[in-house]
Structure formats: structure tokens, C-alpha cells
Enzyme design. Structure first.
Site, PDB file in Angstrom:
ATOM      1  N   SER A 105      18.324   5.415 -16.782  1.00 25.61           N
ATOM      2  CA  SER A 105      18.772   6.496 -17.841  1.00 25.61           C
ATOM      3  C   SER A 105      19.917   6.424 -18.030  1.00 25.61           C
ATOM      4  CB  SER A 105      17.560   7.605 -17.825  1.00 25.61           C
ATOM      5  OG  SER A 105      17.749   8.496 -16.925  1.00 25.61           O
ATOM      6  N   TYR A 114      11.134  15.157  -9.157  1.00 28.51           N
ATOM      7  CA  TYR A 114      12.163  13.630  -8.262  1.00 28.51           C
ATOM      8  C   TYR A 114      12.017  13.919  -7.102  1.00 28.51           C
ATOM      9  CZ  TYR A 114      14.226   9.730  -6.965  1.00 28.51           C
ATOM     10  OH  TYR A 114      14.922   8.233  -6.604  1.00 28.51           O
ATOM     11  N   LEU A 158      14.075   5.465 -12.986  1.00 25.94           N
ATOM     12  CA  LEU A 158      14.620   4.837 -13.838  1.00 25.94           C
ATOM     13  C   LEU A 158      15.937   5.273 -14.539  1.00 25.94           C
ATOM     14  CD1 LEU A 158      13.518   3.857 -17.300  1.00 25.94           C
ATOM     15  CD2 LEU A 158      13.506   6.143 -17.771  1.00 25.94           C
ATOM     16  N   TYR A 209      13.495   9.247 -20.378  1.00 23.74           N
ATOM     17  CA  TYR A 209      11.436   9.361 -20.222  1.00 23.74           C
ATOM     18  C   TYR A 209      12.027   9.831 -21.604  1.00 23.74           C
ATOM     19  CZ  TYR A 209      10.682   7.862 -15.445  1.00 23.74           C
ATOM     20  OH  TYR A 209      10.308   7.263 -14.438  1.00 23.74           O
ATOM     21  N   TYR A 219      21.388  11.195  -4.871  1.00 20.98           N
ATOM     22  CA  TYR A 219      21.018  12.239  -5.468  1.00 20.98           C
ATOM     23  C   TYR A 219      21.888  13.282  -4.850  1.00 20.98           C
ATOM     24  CZ  TYR A 219      18.075  14.046  -8.747  1.00 20.98           C
ATOM     25  OH  TYR A 219      16.786  14.636  -9.566  1.00 20.98           O
ATOM     26  N   ALA A 259      21.162   9.343 -17.876  1.00 15.95           N
ATOM     27  CA  ALA A 259      21.340  10.125 -16.935  1.00 15.95           C
ATOM     28  C   ALA A 259      21.168  10.141 -15.393  1.00 15.95           C
ATOM     29  CB  ALA A 259      20.699  11.137 -16.594  1.00 15.95           C
ATOM     30  N   LEU A 285       9.673  17.301 -15.229  1.00 13.97           N
ATOM     31  CA  LEU A 285      10.391  15.679 -15.053  1.00 13.97           C
ATOM     32  C   LEU A 285      10.540  15.935 -13.140  1.00 13.97           C
ATOM     33  CD1 LEU A 285       9.192  12.796 -16.328  1.00 13.97           C
ATOM     34  CD2 LEU A 285       9.531  14.491 -17.740  1.00 13.97           C
TER      35      LEU A 285
END
Ligand code: NAD
Length: 212
Positions: free
Chosen positions: A204, A154, A202, A15, A164, A206, A152
Site C-alpha cells: 500500500s 501486523y 501489502l 486495506y 518496521y 503506507a 488492522l
């Protein structure tokens, strides 16, 4: 033009990179903060042109990054840094990478900035359910996720997203709460707006750790 500092850019997949490009396309000058252990490879890749394709902006020009600052957002100042990290080769090769020092360097180099983006996260135990997360892993997740001007978050802060883990859901809940409180405090005191964007999933670097 405006100056934007984006913390948490170490490749062209996340991001932070995309946000940097949007600000660059809108005419802002771009400064980035890159996690110390990732600095070398990021700068090398930039220099070798590996990101040239993804640096391209809608008008055909390439995004320029005015300066890359080494940063480890977990430490406020040198006194906070434990010996093993100080001695670590990758850290010893850079200097002035704690939060206060980076802020001072940016101030020296550019006076002030207009936009601050916090686009970093580190949940060392993100693959573990919260139930099995250690205190150390939990606190590490919280520590890397504190609020700033734009950050950012979530949806896992308010809904259960299996996978998560490691305290990252808690870290995002804390971040959202801190955003509200800091918006109030920094808004009154300094007229600084504080917001967080709840971004969709996304793939990414991470997020690959969680298998998203
Ligand atoms: P990313 O890997 O591109 O960005 C995370 C960055 O944080 C990396 O560059 C990493 O080097 C850096 N970092 C880690 N620990 C650090 C530290 N101590 N100091 C400085 N930098 C450090 O991944 P991303 O998914 O783009 O993450 C950016 C932000 O977006 C994070 O806050 C993440 O939680 C959030 N987010 C991501 C998703 C997703 O699905 N990818 C969804 C919602 C929110």
C-alpha cells in the site's frame, strides 16, 4: 442495509479500500474517513473516475461511497489541534475533522452505524530502527493507531520484522492489547465487538515508505 464507516481510505491501493469493497459487495452502505491532507486528491480522483475500474464489484456494479468525511484521527476535538495545523492551508479548507466532530457529523447524517473499521496508520519515523526513533516520532505512531471496532494490525507486534521501525511495532502491540481490553469493556457496556485483523504485507501507500 448495514452502514459501514471505514477510516483510512485515501486511494485504491490499501486495506481500507479493499475492506470497503467487500462490505459494499455484501450490500452495506459505505462511508469513509479520509486523512485531511489527502482529501482533495482523493475526492478529485474519485470524481474524475480514476478509481472506476477498481470500484467494480463482483456483480458488475460500481461501489458507491455515500459520503467522504475529512478526518485526522490524531485529534479528539478542536482544542487538541495545534496552531500550525489549524493554519495549514490543507486543514483550513475543511472543517469538523477531529474524531469527536466526525462522530457527531456521522450521527447527524445517518443516526448510527453498524460497522467501524480503523484502517489507518502513520509512523513518521517508520524507516528508522526503534533504537533511533525520537520520542515525538514514537508517540505519533502510537497516537494514530488506537483501537476501534475492527482495526488492522501486523505481526511485527510480536515478532521482529526488520524495517518496521519508528515505534510502529510498539503501536501494533498497544493496538492488540487495547483490542482485548476494549472488547471486554465495550462488549459488556454496549455489546460492541472489538477485533483486530493481523494482515499480511501489502504494498500500500503506507507500506511503500518501509520499502515492503
Ligand atoms: P494505506 O496507506 O492505504 O492506509 C493508511 C491510511 O491512513 C492512509 O489513507 C492515510 O492517509 C491514513 N492516515 C494516516 N494518518 C492519519 C490520520 N492521522 N488520520 C486519518 N487518517 C490517517 O495503507 P495500509 O497498509 O492499507 O494501512 C491500513 C492499515 O493496515 C494500517 O493500520 C496498517 O498498519 C495496517 N497493516 C498494513 C500492512 C501492509 O503490509 N500494508 C500489514 C498489516 C497491517
Amino acid at each position: 442495509g448495514k452502514k459501514a464507516f471505514i477510516a483510512g481510505v485515501a486511494d485504491d491501493n490499501g486495506y481500507g479500500w479493499a475492506i470497503a469493497k467487500s462490505f459494499a459487495a455484501a450490500g452495506a452502505e459505505i462511508l469513509v474517513g479520509t486523512w485531511v491532507p489527502a482529501l482533495n486528491i482523493f475526492e478529485t480522483s474519485l470524481r474524475q473516475g480514476k478509481f472506476d475500474e477498481s470500484r467494480s464489484l463482483p456483480d458488475g456494479s460500481l461501489m458507491e461511497i455515500t459520503k467522504v468525511y475529512p478526518l485526522d484521527a490524531v485529534f479528539d476535538n478542536p482544542d487538541d489541534v495545534p496552531e500550525d495545523i489549524k493554519a495549514n492551508k490543507r486543514y483550513a479548507g475543511s472543517k469538523n475533522w477531529t474524531v469527536k466532530e466526525v462522530a457527531e457529523s456521522v450521527k447527524q447524517d445517518f443516526g448510527s452505524i453498524d460497522i467501524l473499521v480503523h484502517s489507518l496508520a502513520n509512523g513518521p519515523e517508520v524507516g528508522k530502527p526503534l533504537l533511533e526513533t525520537s520520542r515525538k516520532g514514537y508517540l505519533a505512531a502510537l497516537s494514530a493507531s488506537r483501537g476501534s471496532s475492527i482495526s488492522l494490525t501486523y505481526i511485527a507486534s510480536e515478532r521482529i520484522i526488520p524495517g518496521y521501525g519508528g515505534g510502529m511495532s510498539s503501536a501494533k502491540a498497544a493496538l492488540e492489547s487495547d483490542t482485548r481490553v476494549l472488547a471486554f469493556e465495550a462488549g459488556r457496556k454496549h455489546k460492541i465487538r472489538v477485533n483486530t485483523i493481523s494482515a499480511g504485507p501489502l504494498r500500500s501507500r503506507a507500506a511503500k515508505a518501509i520499502g515492503f
